[in-house]
Write a protein that holds these residues in place. Structure first.
Motif, short mmCIF file in Angstrom:
data_model
loop_
_atom_site.label_atom_id
_atom_site.label_comp_id
_atom_site.label_asym_id
_atom_site.label_seq_id
_atom_site.Cartn_x
_atom_site.Cartn_y
_atom_site.Cartn_z
N GLN A 134 -1.83 -3.14 9.11
CA GLN A 134 -3.00 -3.70 9.76
C GLN A 134 -4.02 -4.09 8.71
N ARG A 135 -4.97 -4.92 9.11
CA ARG A 135 -5.92 -5.48 8.15
C ARG A 135 -6.93 -4.43 7.66
N TYR A 136 -7.40 -3.59 8.55
CA TYR A 136 -8.38 -2.56 8.18
C TYR A 136 -7.86 -1.20 8.61
N GLN A 137 -8.01 -0.21 7.73
CA GLN A 137 -7.50 1.12 8.01
C GLN A 137 -8.64 2.13 7.87
N ARG A 138 -8.86 2.93 8.90
CA ARG A 138 -9.84 4.01 8.83
C ARG A 138 -9.17 5.23 8.20
N ILE A 139 -9.80 5.77 7.14
CA ILE A 139 -9.18 6.83 6.36
C ILE A 139 -10.10 8.04 6.30
N ASP A 140 -9.51 9.21 6.51
CA ASP A 140 -10.18 10.47 6.21
C ASP A 140 -9.65 10.93 4.86
N PRO A 141 -10.43 10.80 3.79
CA PRO A 141 -9.92 11.14 2.45
C PRO A 141 -9.35 12.55 2.33
N SER A 142 -9.86 13.49 3.11
CA SER A 142 -9.38 14.87 3.01
C SER A 142 -7.98 15.04 3.58
N ARG A 143 -7.51 14.05 4.35
CA ARG A 143 -6.20 14.16 4.99
C ARG A 143 -5.22 13.07 4.55
N CYS A 144 -5.65 12.17 3.68
CA CYS A 144 -4.83 11.03 3.29
C CYS A 144 -4.02 11.36 2.04
N VAL A 145 -2.70 11.22 2.13
CA VAL A 145 -1.81 11.50 1.00
C VAL A 145 -1.82 10.32 0.03
N GLY A 146 -1.83 10.61 -1.26
CA GLY A 146 -1.70 9.56 -2.26
C GLY A 146 -2.94 8.73 -2.47
N LEU A 147 -4.08 9.14 -1.91
CA LEU A 147 -5.30 8.36 -2.06
C LEU A 147 -5.80 8.48 -3.51
N GLN A 148 -5.95 7.34 -4.16
CA GLN A 148 -6.32 7.33 -5.57
C GLN A 148 -7.15 6.09 -5.87
N VAL A 149 -8.25 6.27 -6.59
CA VAL A 149 -9.03 5.14 -7.07
C VAL A 149 -8.28 4.48 -8.21
N LEU A 150 -8.15 3.16 -8.16
CA LEU A 150 -7.39 2.43 -9.18
C LEU A 150 -8.34 1.83 -10.21
N GLU A 151 -8.01 2.06 -11.45
CA GLU A 151 -8.75 1.49 -12.57
C GLU A 151 -7.89 0.40 -13.19
N PRO A 152 -8.26 -0.88 -13.01
CA PRO A 152 -7.40 -1.97 -13.49
C PRO A 152 -7.10 -1.90 -14.99
N ASP A 153 -7.99 -1.30 -15.77
CA ASP A 153 -7.74 -1.25 -17.21
C ASP A 153 -6.75 -0.14 -17.58
N VAL A 154 -6.39 0.72 -16.62
CA VAL A 154 -5.41 1.78 -16.87
C VAL A 154 -4.00 1.29 -16.61
N GLY A 155 -3.82 0.47 -15.58
CA GLY A 155 -2.50 -0.05 -15.24
C GLY A 155 -2.61 -1.19 -14.26
N GLU A 156 -1.56 -1.99 -14.17
CA GLU A 156 -1.49 -3.08 -13.20
C GLU A 156 -1.58 -2.48 -11.79
N PRO A 157 -2.56 -2.92 -10.97
CA PRO A 157 -2.73 -2.30 -9.65
C PRO A 157 -1.47 -2.27 -8.79
#
Length: 346
Positions: free
Chosen positions: A107-130
């Motif tokens: 779906q286009r928009y997803q409501r997320i509860d960060p405390s319950r979401c598996v694999g949630l990670q902030v991506l830093e483009p300078d660390v690796g290809e997103p």
């Protein structure tokens, strides 16, 4: 942001059980619904990219024997997504941040509860290809890593055989086995893919399963037999691979792609081989092992930073073209990770 200023959500639902073979354009319904209101601590993520894997086709009808089946009218699960935080009631994730998450739906928009979401990670483009966080650094790589490290368990000098070696999971599994010192032989469809597997993924050899003398070529590529086999496909390829396994060989049963296209089961290996050669054959499901994600990222992240890992991505754009993104994978048009971009590039 007020609810009145929120955009509409677009959700993908299965229209009907597909016939075997290529998915038609009307197999999915795009349904417009209001974006759900956020509660304290939650974030709303605009989904930009989602992974396409073999299960994306296998889950559409029960004939595939996949781990889950989507009934007509239901939303389609997604294994992994990359998106941008559109709205936030969280102190940890501000608006505009690029994130990766496991699970959810298409779906286009997803409501997320960060405390319950598996694999949630902030991506830093300078660390690796997103997009690599959908693939070799994501659920794809995690799946490959589990099969190689837990079941195949290669040691330097052993021969590891990988089916679907040009695909996302197979190419990752082979690169991980190489990083552990094994001799790696792949199986792929066509001379071009086999050359890519050798030249770009670094396999020691790769055999074309479409060749008339495939069985003989595979035996020549594995003159000392096979110590462990990463199994993705089933059918005739599986039969040929099992015939080469040495005594006490290990088999990581990751998938059976040959039966995911709606045609049902495909005859595979004679399992008396398992008895006679005292083989260890084990299936596994990645989501059961999510608690090991930090261990995965520590080892694979190090290989990635050392430049030992590569993964190309094949991207199909547009929510309306989801069927084509899945067809591309099932028909073998992709090399590496198949990706669905929900909107055209802006």
């Amino acid at each position: 942001m007020s609810l009145s200023s929120m955009p509409d959500n677009i959700i993908v639902r299965l229209n009907r059980v597909p016939d075997p073979g290529v998915l038609p354009a009307d197999i999915f319904d795009l349904v417009t619904e209001p974006v759900p209101e956020l509660r304290s601590g939650q974030i709303l993520v605009e989904i930009l990219y989602q992974a396409i894997d073999a299960g994306s086709r296998g889950m559409l009808d029960s004939a595939a024997g996949y781990v889950l089946t989507v009934p007509p009218g239901d939303r389609l699960p997604a294994s992994a997504s990359i998106g941008r935080v559109f709205s936030s009631l969280s102190d940890q994730y501000g608006e505009g941040v690029l994130v990766r998450l496991f699970g959810g739906t298409r779906q286009r928009y997803q409501r997320i509860d960060p405390s319950r979401c598996v694999g949630l990670q902030v991506l830093e483009p300078d660390v690796g290809e997103p997009l690599h966080y959908l693939g070799i650094l994501g659920i794809t790589g995690f799946t490959a890593w589990l099969g190689i490290t837990d079941i195949c368990r290669p040691v330097p000098g052993e021969t590891v055989l990988i089916s679907v070696a040009a695909g996302a999971v197979g190419s990752a599994a082979g690169q991980f086995a190489k990083a552990l010192g094994a001799r790696v032989v792949g199986i792929a469809g066509g001379a071009t893919k086999c050359q890519y597997v050798r030249d770009q993924f670094g396999f020691d050899d790769c055999v074309d399963y479409k060749a008339a003398d495939f069985t003989e070529r595979l035996a020549q590529a594995c003159p000392q037999g096979v110590n462990s086999y990463f199994e993705n496909v089933g059918g005739a390829v599986q039969r040929a691979a099992f015939a080469l396994l040495r005594d006490f060989g290990r088999v990581a049963m990751c998938g059976q792609v040959a039966q995911y296209n709606g045609g049902g089961e495909v005859p595979g290996a004679n399992l008396m081989t398992v008895v006679n050669r005292q083989l260890e054959v084990r299936g596994f499901l990645a989501h059961v092992h999510y608690h090991r994600l930090p261990e995965f990222m520590a080892q694979v992240g190090q290989w990635y930073r050392e430049g030992k890992l590569v993964q190309p991505c094949n991207v199909v754009q547009g929510l309306e073209n989801l069927h084509e993104a899945i067809n591309s994978l099932v028909e073998g048009r992709n090399i590496g990770q198949q990706v669905h971009q929900l909107t055209a590039s802006r």
